[in-house]
Design an enzyme around this catalytic site. Structure first.
Site, PDB file in Angstrom:
ATOM      1  N   SER A  60       0.860  -1.406  -0.036  1.00 42.81           N
ATOM      2  CA  SER A  60       0.140   0.067  -0.139  1.00 42.81           C
ATOM      3  C   SER A  60       0.731   1.174   0.094  1.00 42.81           C
ATOM      4  O   SER A  60       0.521   2.134  -0.887  1.00 42.81           O
ATOM      5  CB  SER A  60      -0.909  -0.016   1.324  1.00 42.81           C
ATOM      6  OG  SER A  60      -1.754  -0.995   1.138  1.00 42.81           O
ATOM      7  N   LYS A 185      -0.920  -9.790   8.285  1.00 42.95           N
ATOM      8  CA  LYS A 185      -0.442  -8.526   8.831  1.00 42.95           C
ATOM      9  C   LYS A 185      -1.815  -7.889   9.269  1.00 42.95           C
ATOM     10  O   LYS A 185      -2.940  -7.590   8.171  1.00 42.95           O
ATOM     11  CB  LYS A 185       0.114  -7.745   7.565  1.00 42.95           C
ATOM     12  CG  LYS A 185       0.422  -6.135   8.162  1.00 42.95           C
ATOM     13  CD  LYS A 185       0.674  -5.143   6.856  1.00 42.95           C
ATOM     14  CE  LYS A 185       0.943  -3.708   7.242  1.00 42.95           C
ATOM     15  NZ  LYS A 185       1.138  -2.934   6.109  1.00 42.95           N
TER      16      LYS A 185
END
Length: 345
Positions: A60, A185
């Site tokens: 990201s 995560k």
């Protein structure tokens, strides 16, 4: 999983996925063309690795949604070559491969392996989030894990996946069912969820009952924010993948080191708690400015960083100066400079 063939140097090399701090590396672009700035990228990967922070490419923070397949592969191979050239051949490379469809995600996993990645991290697509039932999400991760040539980390980030938020039961069930999954995560920031997952997967009995396909890729539970590294360590978490490590790699790595030491030696806990406060305040302040703010801080600290790729807007000059001047940022920068051996300025 047997050692895969590194797509860059042709050498079979199975690198280990171990607890610690990982950084989603920003993708740096040349200002006039928005072409990849591979020199800055390579230098940043090595800078962080020398501070004991391992790279995650095309995530990201790396603006993966703005990258072509070829650009993703170029970043992976550049990271691998840079680490090898710096005498860091055992540092693994994680690559982001989650995208819109299951088919393309699997395709990206194969391309990541060919480019030299060691592990991949996969997010659920949020484009059709409303239509993705629990069973559909389970099927997605099962198929990707079965077809990926590399071990897969689940990436749970509701903010980037249309609000999809995998619960602890589903994540634990996937870990039990899929031997090629090697972790999760949690960018949902849910410490309770992390605790519940760790209560199952961090037990020795889990590894014995549910061995991984690759013995060098155990199932790790990693936070997505820097503000709960100490608490997560005390419930048998395994570290974090955090954007803040791009700005303060030594501070983040030191925090994890102190957290682990505190479990064995409670006299170290006050030191860990103090540093956790500094890191948490800095993370809270910097995260509000997202990718553009992080890149601006990297530019100020290291001389490269630049702008996001359009249409993501840059941070305004006023906001950038306010971020740099913020007491939480100044405190974090001072600690980072101290830990990295530099004189505070």
């Amino acid at each position: 999983m047997a050692a895969h063939t590194n797509g860059v140097n042709g050498a079979a090399h199975a690198r280990a996925l171990t607890p610690g701090i990982y950084a989603p590396i920003p993708t740096f672009f040349k200002p006039e063309t928005e072409d990849l700035d591979l020199d800055a990228f390579a230098g940043h990967v090595v800078r962080l690795a020398k501070a004991n922070v391992r790279p995650l490419v095309a995530g990201s923070m790396g603006e993966a949604v703005h990258l072509t397949h070829a650009e993703r592969a170029s970043l992976i191979s550049t990271a691998r070559r840079a680490l090898d050239a710096a005498g860091l051949p055992d540092v693994p490379v994680i690559a982001g491969t989650g995208t819109g469809s299951t088919r393309e995600t699997v395709e990206l996993c194969h391309e990541a392996a060919a480019a030299g990645a060691d592990f991949v991290i996969v997010i659920a697509s949020g484009y059709f989030a409303g239509a993705l039932s629990r069973d559909a999400l389970r099927a997605y991760f099962v198929e990707v894990a079965e077809k990926s040539p590399l071990p897969v980390i689940i990436y749970n980030f509701p903010g980037a996946s249309g609000g999809i938020d995998l619960d602890s039961d589903l994540i634990t069930e996937l870990a039990e069912q899929c031997p090629n999954l090697c972790g999760v995560k949690l960018t949902c920031g849910n410490v309770g969820k992390l605790t519940r997952i760790c209560a199952t997967v961090s037990e020795k009995s889990f590894a014995a009952s549910h061995p991984r396909k690759n013995p060098k890729a155990p199932f790790l539970v990693l936070g997505g924010f820097a503000d709960f590294i100490v608490p997560s360590t005390f419930v048998n978490g395994h570290g974090a993948i955090i954007g803040l490590a791009n700005v303060a790699p030594h501070a983040c790595a030191k925090l994890f080191e102190l957290s682990v030491a505190s479990v064995a030696d409670p006299s170290r806990l006050p030191e860990a708690q103090r540093l956790q406060g500094v890191v948490a305040r800095g993370d809270f302040t910097i995260a509000k400015t997202s990718i553009a703010g992080t890149k601006d801080l990297v530019e100020r600290l290291y001389g490269y960083g630049g702008l996001p790729r359009k249409p993501l807007p840059p941070i305004s000059a006023k906001a950038a100066q306010a971020l740099w001047d913020h007491p939480h940022v100044r405190e974090l920068v001072a600690v980072e400079r101290e830990l990295s051996g530099k004189v505070a300025q």
